[in-house]
Every structure is written in C-alpha cells, then in structure tokens.
Scaffold this active site. Structure first.
Site: not given
Ligand code: SF4
Length: 361
Positions: A132, A231, A309, A129, A118, A125, A352, A78
């Site tokens: 996410c 982050s 979000n 996190c 972006c 990933c 995000c 994406e």
């Molecule tokens: S915020 Fe970034 S580093 Fe953390 S799980 Fe999502 S994509 Fe991976």
C-alpha cells in the site's frame, strides 16, 4: 453550545443548519439569534464543509479529490468518487450481482445511477501493509469526526446527490485504518446517519484486523453500525505476516474470532477483501486455502478480489488476468460468494492502495 453558556437545544439547531440546510457561514444560520451569531463570529467560530483543493478525473469517470483538512496544519486527505461503484459493494445488504455496466451510460442522465464514495479516516497510516502506498507516509495524524463526515458532505454537494433518493454507498477504505481512530470514525458515522440521513447499511468499514477495534464495533447498535470488511489479503498467517506485519500482533484466527461477535442483520455478510499480488497471493492453491478458511469461519461471508494496483517503490507485481480469473472461479466452485472489484481510477492514482499523493504535494 453548552460550553458557550447556551442551552443544549441550540446545538440541535446548529446541527440542523450544518447538515440538513448545509449552510456555509455563521451569519446564514437565522435560527440562531443575531446576538449569538455575532458572538460566534467574534470568538472566531466558523461553519462550512471542507474545501476540495484539487480534483483529478479518470477516463473511467472516477474522481479523486484532495480535501483540505482543518487548520492549523491544513493537510489534505484523499476522497474518491466512483460512479457506478466498483462491482464489490452493493451497499444495501443485498448481493452485488457484479453486473456493473461496462459503459457509463445511466438512466438518470447524470452519468451515474449509483455511486460509491471512498472515505479517508487518517492522514497517512501506521499499519504498514507492504502493498500500500499510503503506508509509505506513516501516520501524520487522525482526522476529526467533522473532517471524516465533511469529506462525504463535500462530495455529495459537488455531485448534487439527493440523500434518500440516490443510491450512494460509502466505503471507509481510503487513507488510514479507521479502527485506529475509532472514536472519531464512529462519531463521523453517527453524524452521517443521524444528521445527513445516510443509511449505515450502505456503509462498509474495512479494517486491517485491529482486534480491539472490532470488539468495540461489535457493541455498536445496528442503527449506526456500518457493515464490516476485513482486509485479509493472504491465505494463511505465514504469508499474511509478510504482506501485513500487523498479522503478527493479531493473526487471522484472532481477527475472525472478534468478528464473530458482530450481530449481523438479516442477509448481511462480512466481506473479506483480498488483494491479489502476482506470484505471492494469487496462486490456485491459495484460492483453495482461502475457500477453506472462509468456510471454517462459519460466518456469512463473501470475498472481494482486487487485482493489485501498482505503485512506485513497491516490489510486487500485478497478477496475470488468467490467474485472477482462475482464483475467482476456484472460490466460486467451492461455494464461496466472490466478486471481482474493478480497478477504478488507476490512471489518476485513485485505485485501492494508491492513495498517497496528498503529502507529497
Ligand atoms: S491498506 Fe489500509 S491499513 Fe494497510 S497501510 Fe494501507 S491504508 Fe493502512
């Protein structure tokens, strides 16, 4: 080219054709002799840029693309185009005044005067996190350098961006942790700087805090080094370890220590990204703690706030607007430069932490 028994400078000609002239088929590269073009075609070599397989358009002008990766798996990643940016990144080393226009009118007549792309660095990933959506995919694979740079070139083409003239920023904040695909990520940056002609000072890479990656990054020459964003997302190790389990491996102090080694350019600052999770990281005492933390680092720094979000299957809540405002004001009152990133493309899952649709199909 060398592996094909050709002189090294043929590689330069190829790069010129790919990235400057943006030629999309081998036959069109007339700087190469016909026999060589024939040989490349016979051996199955192809050139071009990744195909944008699908486009989602938000009411706010943001576009989310599913970009086709290389064969054989053909997974998509994406990439997001945000006209007028999101208020968080000036990209040129200056402060973003935060005075982003409320509407999408522009002097260029194209609907934008500046924009942010972006970019993804991995399919999925591994960092996990908790807030996410991408994390839910796990890591599918690393992207090759050409796939990372290719996302950018595909979007530049689609939007008719004139490199060197238009104000376009890149943020490596899409799917994936760039510093867990370090070599390919930096090779892509070099392609974008040296071949496409984009400035590294208009690029920002965000890491969840991969210390060995930050240490390598600190060694990169300024001509190709993007700006660094960390982050952070929590005021202390206790909360951060819950929100970002990676913190147990590399706690805040270790991350900040590694970041200190980055030799910043004049007026450059390190960005701390901070996702506000309702009731979890958005309280006034958290803001005061973040201010102390940022000051204690002694780094020239700024904080980008992002109201979380929502995404399916994630048990956090959005922060209340007044909590966001109080948080912002508390940081500002403590003398910490702070910007509130506007959520872009929420309606198309482009904001995000929302990038995931890819592998779901
Ligand atoms: S915020 Fe970034 S580093 Fe953390 S799980 Fe999502 S994509 Fe991976």
């Amino acid at each position: 080219m060398v592996s094909l028994g050709e002189p090294k400078w043929r590689g330069r000609q190829l790069a010129e054709a790919l990235y400057h002239q943006r030629i999309v088929d081998v036959e069109g590269i007339t700087t190469l002799p016909r026999a060589l073009r024939q040989k490349l075609a016979n051996e199955g070599w192809g050139v071009g840029r990744p195909r944008i397989a699908q486009i989602f358009t938000s009411v706010d002008g943001t576009e989310r693309y599913l970009v086709q990766g290389q064969a054989p798996d053909g997974l998509t990643v994406e990439t997001v185009w945000m006209p007028e940016g999101d208020g968080g990144e000036a990209g040129d080393g200056t402060d973003d005044s935060g005075s982003v226009k409320a509407d999408s009118s522009s002097s260029s007549g194209r609907g934008w005067d500046r924009a942010t792309i972006c970019v993804s660095s991995q399919v999925g990933c591994a960092v996990n996190c908790q807030f996410c959506l991408t994390a839910k995919l796990g890591l599918q694979r690393n992207l090759a350098a050409g796939e990372i740079a290719g996302q950018v070139v595909a979007v530049l083409d689609r939007q008719g961006v004139e490199v060197g003239k238009d104000r376009v920023n890149l943020v490596f904040m899409g799917m994936g942790e760039p510093f867990l695909n370090y070599d390919n990520f930096m090779a892509a940056v070099r392609l974008l700087v040296e071949e496409v002609g984009l400035s590294p000072q208009r690029m920002t890479v965000s890491t969840s805090g991969i210390v060995p990656g930050i240490e390598r990054f600190a060694e990169e020459p300024p001509e190709v080094r993007p700006k660094l964003a960390i982050s952070l997302n929590a005021p202390n190790d206790l909360i951060r370890s819950k929100v970002m389990p990676i913190n147990r491996k590399w706690p805040i102090e270790a991350v900040v220590d590694a970041a200190r080694a980055v030799r910043l350019r004049t007026r450059e600052r390190i960005t701390f990204e901070y996702v506000l999770l309702g009731g979890v990281t958005d309280q006034p005492e958290h803001a005061a703690e973040v201010a102390r933390l940022v000051r204690r680092t002694g780094l020239p720094a700024k904080v980008n706030l992002i109201a979380w979000n929502p995404g399916p299957g994630i048990a956090y809540s959005m922060p209340q607007p007044d909590a966001v405002e109080t948080f912002r004001r508390t940081l500002a009152a403590e003398g910490v430069p702070v910007y509130l990133r506007r959520p872009r493309g929420r309606d198309i899952y482009a904001a995000c932490g929302q990038l995931k649709r890819t592998v779901e199909g």
